[in-house]
Write an enzyme that holds these catalytic residues in place. Structure first.
Site, PDB file in Angstrom:
ATOM      1  N   PHE A  77      -3.250   2.606  -3.277  1.00  0.00           N
ATOM      2  CA  PHE A  77      -4.023   3.138  -4.406  1.00  0.00           C
ATOM      3  C   PHE A  77      -2.776   4.073  -5.312  1.00  0.00           C
ATOM      4  CE2 PHE A  77      -7.321   3.826  -1.013  1.00  0.00           C
ATOM      5  CZ  PHE A  77      -8.176   2.885  -1.752  1.00  0.00           C
ATOM      6  N   SER A  78      -3.023   4.835  -5.668  1.00  0.00           N
ATOM      7  CA  SER A  78      -1.932   4.193  -6.995  1.00  0.00           C
ATOM      8  C   SER A  78      -0.610   4.297  -6.907  1.00  0.00           C
ATOM      9  CB  SER A  78      -2.656   5.657  -7.931  1.00  0.00           C
ATOM     10  OG  SER A  78      -3.575   6.219  -8.527  1.00  0.00           O
ATOM     11  N   CYS A  79       0.118   5.006  -5.430  1.00  0.00           N
ATOM     12  CA  CYS A  79       1.258   4.601  -5.443  1.00  0.00           C
ATOM     13  C   CYS A  79       1.708   3.501  -5.945  1.00  0.00           C
ATOM     14  CB  CYS A  79       1.452   4.571  -3.563  1.00  0.00           C
ATOM     15  SG  CYS A  79       1.168   6.306  -2.868  1.00  0.00           S
ATOM     16  N   TYR A 167      -5.985  10.416 -17.355  1.00  0.00           N
ATOM     17  CA  TYR A 167      -5.010   9.616 -16.081  1.00  0.00           C
ATOM     18  C   TYR A 167      -6.181   7.780 -16.517  1.00  0.00           C
ATOM     19  CZ  TYR A 167      -4.081   8.093 -11.843  1.00  0.00           C
ATOM     20  OH  TYR A 167      -3.934   7.508 -10.603  1.00  0.00           O
TER      21      TYR A 167
END
Length: 397
Positions: A77-79, A167
Site C-alpha cells: 500500500f502507501s509504503c 493526502y
C-alpha cells in the site's frame, strides 16, 4: 553483533532468524498475531547494512491453506510512496529533476486548468490540489496509465495548489510516477527496477510480473471494520466526500481497498502500475531498500546525506484542506515523518506507513532500515507495528 546461530528460537507458527539481542522485538512480533483471525506477517530490520531480524509467520489466505514463507510477497500500500520519494530524490541528486521547478517543465500537458505554477515539490508534498478525481473512474480506467495521467493533467485543482495539503492517497502515484517517467524515460515500475530493485537484488515491484503473481498473499479484511462504514461518505455526485474518493476514485476500488477478488486482490490491479499504493514486496527487500537510503547496503547507497536533508525537511503539517480531526501527519517531499499520528524510531526517521498496518522507514542515526508487512488489514488504530517499533527502540536505546 552475535552470529545468527545464537539467535532467538521461535514457536512453529513463526519462522526466521534474528540476532539474540532482539528477543524483545521477536516477542512483540509474536504478540502481533494474538487475538486475531487468519493473518500473515513478516518483519525485517537492517542495521549498518546487515539484516539483524528476518522473521515471518501465519497464513497467506483466509482459508489457512498456505503458510507465509520467506519468499511470500504482499501489497505494501502507501509504503510505495516512500519508494517513489526515493526515486524522485535520486533524480534530483543526479541533477535531472528539480524540486523547485514547475511540473509542466517536465510534463507540458500538465499546464492546464490553473496548474501552470504547480511545482514538483507541491506534488511530492500532497499540495497539488489533485487528491481525488472530479469525475468517477472505473477499475478499467484506473489500470490504464495513459488514461489516469491525462485525466489528472486536464483536471482543475480542488484548491489553489501550494496553499493547502490533503493526502493524495492514490493520485500521488500517477503524478509523481509520470514525473519519473518523463525525466527517466522509463515507466515508474521499470525505474524502480533499474534504480532500487536490481542493484539491491531486492524483490520489489510496482506492477508484479505474471511469473511472480503466485507469491502474493491474499489481503484479508477485519470483520465490521470502521473503514467499511466510511463508504457512506460518498455524499452525492455534486458534493462527494473527497477523502473517500481519494481511495475509491469514485468507483475503481472499494473503500477498504480490497475484497474477495476485488481492489488490490484483483490480479489486474496487482499487475498494473498503481504507483500510489500498489507496490508488492517481501519485508526483507523493502527494509533493505530503506536501509540503503542511509547506509551502504550490499554495496549500494541510494541517496546521499545532502539530498536526504532536503527530502526529509518538514513541509506539511497541521489540518488538511478538507478537515479531519487530529492527529495529523507530517510530511516532507514524499516521505512521511514522525508525528503523533505515526511514530517511527526517532525524530529523524522517515518512510511511510500503508493501509491496514504496513510500515517501512529508515533512521539515519541508528543506520537502520525497517519493514513490517501484513495481509490482515486492520481499520482504525492498529498497535501491531507500533508495539514492534517500541520494542526495537528499547533494544537500541
Amino acid at each position: 553483533m552475535n552470529p545468527r546461530a545464537e539467535g532467538v528460537q521461535f514457536p512453529s507458527s513463526v519462522d526466521g532468524q534474528a540476532d539474540v539481542e532482539f528477543g524483545r522485538v521477536m516477542d512483540a512480533f509474536r504478540d502481533s498475531f494474538a487475538d486475531r483471525g487468519p493473518m500473515g506477517a513478516a518483519l525485517s530490520v537492517w542495521i549498518d547494512g546487515r539484516q539483524v531480524v528476518d522473521v515471518w509467520g501465519g497464513v497467506t489466505a483466509g482459508n489457512f491453506a498456505s503458510q507465509w514463507t520467506a519468499t511470500t510477497t504482499t501489497v505494501v500500500f502507501s509504503c510505495t510512496k516512500a519508494l517513489l520519494a526515493i526515486l524522485a530524490a535520486r533524480l534530483v541528486q543526479e541533477g535531472r529533476l528539480d524540486y523547485e521547478a514547475p511540473v509542466a517543465h517536465y510534463w507540458p500537458e500538465f499546464a492546464q486548468a490553473g496548474k501552470e505554477d504547480v511545482l514538483v515539490k507541491h506534488v511530492l508534498a500532497h499540495q497539488a490540489g489533485l487528491s481525488a478525481p472530479r469525475r468517477s473512474v472505473s477499475t478499467d480506467q484506473a489500470i490504464s496509465w495513459p488514461f489516469m495521467t491525462e485525466l489528472l493533467a486536464s483536471q482543475r485543482p480542488l484548491w489553489t495548489p501550494g496553499t493547502a495539503h490533503e493526502y493524495h492517497a492514490l493520485t500521488f502515484g500517477w503524478l509523481v510516477g509520470e514525473l519519473i517517467r518523463r525525466v527517466s524515460g522509463r515507466s515508474v515500475g521499470d525505474a524502480l527496477q533499474e534504480i532500487i530493485s536490481q542493484p539491491l537484488n531486492a524483490e520489489i515491484w510496482i506492477g508484479v510480473p505474471p511469473e511472480q503473481s503466485f507469491r502474493v498473499a491474499e489481503l484479508l479484511l477485519e470483520e465490521g471494520s470502521e473503514t467499511a462504514h466510511a463508504a457512506a461518505g460518498e455524499r452525492t455526485p455534486q458534493e462527494p466526500d473527497w477523502g473517500v474518493r481519494s481511495l475509491t476514485l469514485g468507483g475503481a476500488f472499494p473503500v477498504e481497498l480490497a475484497g474477495p477478488g476485488t481492489g488490490f486482490n484483483d490480479p489486474r490491479v496487482r499487475a498494473a502500475e498503481i504507483a500510489g499504493a500498489g507496490g508488492i514486496a517481501t519485508s526483507r527487500s523493502l527494509a533493505k531498500a530503506m536501509s540503503a537510503t542511509v547506509v551502504r547496503t550490499d554495496g549500494v547507497r541510494l541517496l546521499d546525506d545532502a539530498i536526504l536533508a532536503r527530502a526529509t525537511a518538514p513541509v506539511t503539517l497541521g489540518p488538511p484542506a478538507f478537515g479531519r480531526p487530529p492527529p495529523w501527519s507530517k510530511r516532507g517531499l514524499g516521505f512521511q515523518l514522525p508525528s503523533p499520528g505515526r511514530g517511527f524510531l526517532s525524530p529523524r526517521s522517515f518512510g511511510h506507513d500503508g493501509a491496514g498496518g504496513q510500515i517501512a522507514f529508515a533512521d539515519p542515526d541508528a543506520r537502520l532500515g525497517f519493514a513490517y508487512l501484513t495481509n490482515r488489514l486492520e481499520a482504525g488504530p492498529d498497535g501491531r507495528g507500533a508495539s514492534i517499533i517500541n520494542a526495537l527502540r528499547r533494544v537500541l536505546c
